[in-house]
Design a protein around this motif. Structure first.
Motif, short mmCIF file in Angstrom:
data_model
loop_
_atom_site.label_atom_id
_atom_site.label_comp_id
_atom_site.label_asym_id
_atom_site.label_seq_id
_atom_site.Cartn_x
_atom_site.Cartn_y
_atom_site.Cartn_z
N LYS A 1 82.58 -62.78 -29.90
CA LYS A 1 82.21 -61.56 -28.89
C LYS A 1 83.35 -61.01 -28.56
N ARG A 2 84.59 -61.59 -28.27
CA ARG A 2 85.76 -60.87 -27.93
C ARG A 2 86.22 -59.80 -29.00
N THR B 1 84.33 -58.54 -31.54
CA THR B 1 83.43 -57.70 -31.60
C THR B 1 83.53 -56.47 -30.57
N THR B 2 83.73 -56.92 -29.34
CA THR B 2 83.90 -56.08 -28.42
C THR B 2 85.11 -55.18 -28.40
#
Length: 63
Positions: free
Chosen positions: A35-36, A38-39
């Protein structure tokens, strides 16, 4: 001029597809922080796209 615009769009699409493919395989620990990562990648692509559009607009304005 339209060739340059098409080239930027094609390269952006290729970069996005390559990134998605890299996310799906590789380091096992990558999933835990996906998630990190991809962000961060999304922010990088957004900034690059905005800067490319600004640079293109500046180029057109000067010409």
């Amino acid at each position: 001029m339209s060739i340059a615009i098409i080239l930027v769009i094609v390269l952006t699409i290729i970069a996005i597809i390559s990134t998605i493919m890299a996310i799906s395989k590789g380091d096992p620990n990558y999933r835990s922080s996906a998630k990190r990562n991809t962000t961060n990648l999304t922010l990088i692509y957004a900034a690059t796209t905005v800067l490319s559009i600004i640079a293109l607009g500046f180029y057109i304005w000067i010409k």
